[in-house]
Write a protein that holds these residues in place. Structure first.
Motif, short mmCIF file in Angstrom:
data_model
loop_
_atom_site.label_atom_id
_atom_site.label_comp_id
_atom_site.label_asym_id
_atom_site.label_seq_id
_atom_site.Cartn_x
_atom_site.Cartn_y
_atom_site.Cartn_z
N ASN A 192 84.29 -25.01 -116.38
CA ASN A 192 84.21 -23.68 -116.96
C ASN A 192 85.45 -23.40 -117.79
N PHE A 233 87.00 -20.63 -121.32
CA PHE A 233 86.80 -19.44 -122.14
C PHE A 233 87.23 -19.73 -123.57
N LYS A 276 87.61 -15.07 -124.78
CA LYS A 276 87.05 -14.28 -123.68
C LYS A 276 85.55 -14.51 -123.47
N THR A 277 84.97 -15.45 -124.19
CA THR A 277 83.56 -15.78 -124.02
C THR A 277 83.45 -17.02 -123.15
N PRO A 278 82.65 -16.98 -122.07
CA PRO A 278 82.54 -18.16 -121.19
C PRO A 278 81.90 -19.34 -121.90
N TYR A 318 83.64 -27.95 -126.50
CA TYR A 318 82.99 -26.96 -125.66
C TYR A 318 81.66 -26.52 -126.27
N TYR A 355 78.30 -21.10 -122.79
CA TYR A 355 77.76 -21.12 -121.43
C TYR A 355 76.42 -20.40 -121.40
N VAL A 392 78.27 -18.61 -113.84
CA VAL A 392 78.99 -17.45 -114.37
C VAL A 392 77.99 -16.33 -114.62
N ILE A 435 76.69 -13.52 -116.66
CA ILE A 435 76.78 -13.07 -118.05
C ILE A 435 76.51 -11.57 -118.11
#
Length: 371
Positions: A8, A10, A13-15, A47, A50, A76, A78
């Protein structure tokens, strides 16, 4: 078969799901073909966004090319997108003049620039919400309605709510010579959050991550002296007294000066740094000599150190200051001295570190051991 570790992470700030693997040209080309796959230049990792079904998609896309280790991948939640709230009207000329006059008054009273920016921004938002209502007609009900229909509706923090109340109260009492009653907007209780702290081992990994002497010196000095970000960037060469092994921190929070001791290892590091960089005025300067290093660049230095040290915690520069205080407490330093080192006006502010120090807690024997 080649292996890719999924973790995991970021991105702004977005997973996201990070794909971590040693450099391999074939794997690199395979990963680049994944939908919405990007390269994070700061964390040096590939990446993908997610989603609940992203793992299944990765397993299918990379079948036969790599074995995916997703043992450290966690589900996570959302958050659902917030409902759309109408935008506020622009500030009209008269209201803008009042805000400008308020800013001038704050500057004349020598308020900190950060406070001026916060108060003027909150007041501007308040006026825009009221659709530039004449100031003589603004009353307590307007403030109550603003709190309910704007602050609470947008789920802003308790601290923001307090800032708005402070700004409106100060404006009307000092610029309009009349008082609104902010008590009708119940002051929210501030959540009692404990400071974020990392271990000494993690601090060491972060400080040793950079080979660049300048980057290493900046992060090391923040931790070694418990400095705030702005305090580090405002240090001038003359503020360092290597003979007395002291650093003078000028006009920090609350417009106070203070002295903090410089460890021998930091003095040696700064001497090495000075020989290489030769700053002119500020200890840490940007691309132009005589100008301070930027806050954004300093944040990027920490991000790069976290990526290099493979620490996945959302560490900030202030975490290093918190860790400095907590590690001092665990080493037996008196709380009063820690207060002086940090520049806290009240000992109550410093006492929060007693709640995160684990030295005493580790000595407590659980009754579970006696079962």
């Amino acid at each position: 078969m080649k292996k890719i570790f999924l973790k995991n992470g970021f991105n702004h700030k977005t997973p996201v799901i990070q794909l971590i693997f040693p450099y391999d040209e074939e794997l690199k080309q395979a990963v680049k073909l994944l939908p919405d796959c990007h390269w994070d230049t700061f964390q040096k990792v590939w990446y993908v966004p997610y989603s609940d079904n992203q793992l299944d998609m990765l397993l299918k896309a990379l079948r036969g090319k790599a074995w995916l280790d997703y043992s450290q991948l966690k589900k996570v939640a959302i958050p659902k997108p917030a409902p759309l709230i109408p935008e506020l009207e622009p500030l009209d000329t008269e209201s803008a003049k009042e805000v400008a006059a308020f800013i001038d008054w704050l500057r004349n009273k020598r308020y900190a620039e950060s406070t001026i920016e916060t108060y003027s921004g909150a007041l501007t938002t308040f006026f825009r919400f009221l659709k530039n209502k004449p100031l003589k007609d603004v009353d307590n009900q307007d403030l109550e309605r603003f709190n309910k229909e704007y602050v609470l509706a947008r789920k802003y923090s308790a601290s923001y709510q307090s800032q708005v109340v402070n700004a409106v109260k100060l404006f009307f009492s000092n610029r309009q010579q009349r008082k609104l009653d902010p008590e009708i907007v119940y002051r929210p209780k501030k959540p009692k959050l404990l400071p974020n702290v990392i271990s000494k081992e993690e601090v060491k990994e972060i400080l040793n991550a950079h080979k660049n002497i300048k980057h290493k010196a900046m992060l090391s000095l923040i931790y070694a002296c418990g400095l705030r970000r702005s305090e580090l960037l405002n240090i001038r060469i003359l503020d360092i007294d290597s003979k007395r092994k002291m650093l003078k921190v000028r006009q920090s929070k609350g417009r106070k000066d203070r002295f903090v001791p410089l460890p021998d290892k930091i003095i040696e590091l700064l001497r090495e740094y000075y020989k290489v960089e030769k700053p002119v005025e500020y200890l840490f300067e940007g691309q132009n000599q005589g100008q301070k290093y930027s806050e954004k660049s300093l944040e990027n230095v920490l991000k790069q150190a976290l990526a290099k040290s493979m620490i996945n915690k959302p560490v900030t520069l202030h975490w290093l200051r918190h860790s400095f205080a907590t590690h001092h407490l665990e080493n037996g330093t008196d709380l009063r001295y820690i207060q002086e080192l940090l520049g806290h006006s009240s000992s109550k502010t410093t006492e929060i570190y007693t709640h995160v120090s684990i030295k005493s807690l580790q000595k407590i024997r659980s009754p579970f051991e006696d079962l």
